[in-house]
Structure formats: C-alpha cells, structure tokens
Design an enzyme around this catalytic site. Structure first.
Site, PDB file in Angstrom:
ATOM      1  N   TYR A 181       8.835  31.822  39.104  1.00 28.53           N
ATOM      2  CA  TYR A 181       8.511  31.880  37.676  1.00 28.53           C
ATOM      3  C   TYR A 181       9.755  31.955  36.786  1.00 28.53           C
ATOM      4  O   TYR A 181       9.672  31.732  35.583  1.00 28.53           O
ATOM      5  CB  TYR A 181       7.611  33.080  37.360  1.00 28.53           C
ATOM      6  CG  TYR A 181       6.305  33.133  38.101  1.00 28.53           C
ATOM      7  CD1 TYR A 181       5.841  32.051  38.854  1.00 28.53           C
ATOM      8  CD2 TYR A 181       5.515  34.284  38.066  1.00 28.53           C
ATOM      9  CE1 TYR A 181       4.646  32.117  39.550  1.00 28.53           C
ATOM     10  CE2 TYR A 181       4.307  34.358  38.747  1.00 28.53           C
ATOM     11  CZ  TYR A 181       3.888  33.269  39.497  1.00 28.53           C
ATOM     12  OH  TYR A 181       2.700  33.345  40.185  1.00 28.53           O
ATOM     13  N   HIS A 225       5.066  33.312  48.973  1.00 29.85           N
ATOM     14  CA  HIS A 225       4.308  32.624  47.922  1.00 29.85           C
ATOM     15  C   HIS A 225       3.300  31.608  48.479  1.00 29.85           C
ATOM     16  O   HIS A 225       2.225  31.435  47.924  1.00 29.85           O
ATOM     17  CB  HIS A 225       5.276  31.930  46.961  1.00 29.85           C
ATOM     18  CG  HIS A 225       4.761  31.834  45.570  1.00 29.85           C
ATOM     19  ND1 HIS A 225       5.559  31.906  44.463  1.00 29.85           N
ATOM     20  CD2 HIS A 225       3.511  31.672  45.086  1.00 29.85           C
ATOM     21  CE1 HIS A 225       4.830  31.781  43.371  1.00 29.85           C
ATOM     22  NE2 HIS A 225       3.584  31.643  43.720  1.00 29.85           N
ATOM     23  N   LEU A 236      -9.765  32.148  35.416  1.00 31.12           N
ATOM     24  CA  LEU A 236     -10.237  31.605  34.136  1.00 31.12           C
ATOM     25  C   LEU A 236      -9.860  30.137  34.011  1.00 31.12           C
ATOM     26  O   LEU A 236     -10.651  29.319  33.533  1.00 31.12           O
ATOM     27  CB  LEU A 236      -9.644  32.404  32.967  1.00 31.12           C
ATOM     28  CG  LEU A 236     -10.024  33.894  32.940  1.00 31.12           C
ATOM     29  CD1 LEU A 236      -9.367  34.592  31.750  1.00 31.12           C
ATOM     30  CD2 LEU A 236     -11.537  34.087  32.903  1.00 31.12           C
ATOM     31  N   SER A 276      -1.964  35.874  29.543  1.00 31.01           N
ATOM     32  CA  SER A 276      -2.058  35.364  28.180  1.00 31.01           C
ATOM     33  C   SER A 276      -0.825  35.819  27.420  1.00 31.01           C
ATOM     34  O   SER A 276      -0.186  36.810  27.791  1.00 31.01           O
ATOM     35  CB  SER A 276      -3.319  35.885  27.469  1.00 31.01           C
ATOM     36  OG  SER A 276      -3.373  35.377  26.148  1.00 31.01           O
ATOM     37  N   ASN A 280      -8.950  40.952  28.183  1.00 29.79           N
ATOM     38  CA  ASN A 280      -8.941  40.800  29.639  1.00 29.79           C
ATOM     39  C   ASN A 280      -8.843  42.144  30.363  1.00 29.79           C
ATOM     40  O   ASN A 280      -9.191  42.245  31.541  1.00 29.79           O
ATOM     41  CB  ASN A 280      -7.765  39.911  30.067  1.00 29.79           C
ATOM     42  CG  ASN A 280      -7.921  38.469  29.635  1.00 29.79           C
ATOM     43  OD1 ASN A 280      -9.019  38.033  29.297  1.00 29.79           O
ATOM     44  ND2 ASN A 280      -6.828  37.734  29.622  1.00 29.79           N
TER      45      ASN A 280
END
Length: 258
Positions: free
Chosen positions: A49, A105, A186, A226, A235
């Site tokens: 990331y 991962h 989601l 988010s 959430n």
C-alpha cells in the site's frame, strides 16, 4: 467497545478494522486519525500500500496508547526471501517495535511456501510480531503450512461479500480455529439490491451497514475503508441494530443469485 476475536496467542482482534488500501499518504494519515477518533482500534495496512509511514504517524499522533491499537501489515510474496528485512523496514515506517499481525499477502511460489511461513513464525518468536497469518490462502495451502511447522496461521484475510458467501469455506476455517477477515465486502456488493435496501429501510440504516453487520453475524472481521468521515463513522456504527436469522438467510441467498 468493539467485539473481538480471541487469537491463539491471547490477543483480542477487534472485529471492526479500518482498511487503508488505495489510500494515498495524505488521505491515509487523515483517515486513520479520523477512524481512531471515532473509536476504531484496528488498522490494516501492507507493504504494497506504500502508506505504512502515514498510518504509523497517525497512530502516534492520535494520542491513543499504542497497546490499544491492533496494527496489521502484510508481506508481498516477492519480498519473501527478504522477509525479516522487509518486516524491519515496515516497523521503522510504522514507528513501532512490533505489529499485532503480520500476513503473507498472497501465496508465494511452491518452493517458498513453507520457508516464508517459517520466517513469519521466527519473527513472532523474536517478539516483532504478536500474531502471524496469511491472506488469500486456500484451506489446502494452510494445511501444508501447519503440517510442515506444527503451527497454523491465526488469520486468513480473504475477499468476502454476500455474493461470495461460502458456508463450507467458512466452516473449513472454523474447524481449523482460524479467524476469517473479509475484505472488499462493500466493493463487491450491489448496494441497490432490493434485499439489502428492504432490510436497511426496516432498521433505518444504510445498505452498507446491513452488509457489514451481516459479516459480523457470521463472525467475520471487517475492514471497511473510506476517506470520508461520515462513511468512516457509519461503517463503525453497527451495534445499534441486529439482523434476525431471516435477515441473515436472505443476505446469504444473494450468493446463489449472483
């Protein structure tokens, strides 16, 4: 207070985590600060990331005691041969002496499968990692790791959503005593589906909250992400309602209709 799953090492894994995938540095820092302020105590990042430094700074600047925040990072398979060095880099970036959970991962090549898992266990034995686990592994691959080392992963982080619901796969993890973390719950869901909108309307919540609560009803750890405070808060706000068995079954059935 968020519900937790007890991991084999005695650590409590908060069932509502904050995901940081695709959050660029500035957004990652701001969003993690918001999440911790709202009440999250579980933050998920990864070497891939490229935001570990920002996540770590947000945890430090939040004023929340480090011991109260469950921090996860992940090892890329291409870094498997330099696992310890990669972990040490992650710890430096995160500004912490340990992570609560370190995951592979996704599966490495066949020859590196067991050696990589041994490297995670060695890091755990050295106190750099409190719990070791995997991501995107099948039960068969997990069994290979366990048979080779006598130690099973504490967690498997896999894609999970109503459309992907697989009770048999969930059961495979339960029988092995492995916690399931679901990602992209989601993202992989049609939040306009009439089943979800009907349930949401009855409880006065959003379809997204219904999906996240459905994960919790199945004891699946969630990692919603988010960068908008109202979504981060919504959430996390999942304790004010509970789904009935009929509601859960109706959402489960979306897998058959997908």
């Amino acid at each position: 207070m968020t519900r937790t799953v007890n991991l084999p090492g005695g650590t409590g894994l908060p069932m509502i985590g904050f995901g940081t995938w695709q959050l660029r540095p500035k957004a990652a820092y701001a969003s993690v600060r918001e999440a911790l302020e709202i009440g999250y105590r579980h933050v998920d990042t990864a070497t891939l990331y490229r935001n570990e430094a920002d996540v770590g700074r947000a945890v430090k600047d939040s004023g929340v005691d480090r011991e109260e925040v469950f921090v996860t990072t992940k090892l890329r398979p291409q870094d498997a041969r330099d696992a310890r060095r990669t972990l040490e880099s992650s710890l430096r970036l995160l500004g912490t002496g340990y992570v609560d959970l370190w995951l592979i991962h996704w599966p490495t090549g066949r020859d590196e499968l067991v050696p990589t898992w041994r490297a995670l266990l060695e890091a755990q034995d050295a106190g750099l990692v409190r719990n070791a686990g995997v991501s995107n592994y099948s039960p068969a691959l997990i069994d290979r790791l366990t048979e080779a080392t006598g130690r099973r992963p504490a967690v498997n982080q896999i894609a999970w959503s109503p459309a992907q619901h697989d009770p048999a796969l969930l059961d495979e993890h339960r029988r092995r005593g492995i916690a399931v973390e679901g990602y992209s719950g989601l993202k992989n869901t049609d939040l306009r589906d009439p089943v979800l909108t009907e349930i949401a309307g009855r409880y006065g919540v959003t379809p997204a909250q219904v999906v996240l609560r459905w994960h919790l009803e199945h004891d699946i750890v969630i990692l919603p992400r988010s960068s908008r405070r109202e979504h981060i808060a919504a959430n996390f706000d999942l304790e004010g309602f509970a789904l009935t068995e009929e509601d859960v079954a109706a959402v489960d059935a979306l897998a058959r209709n997908a």
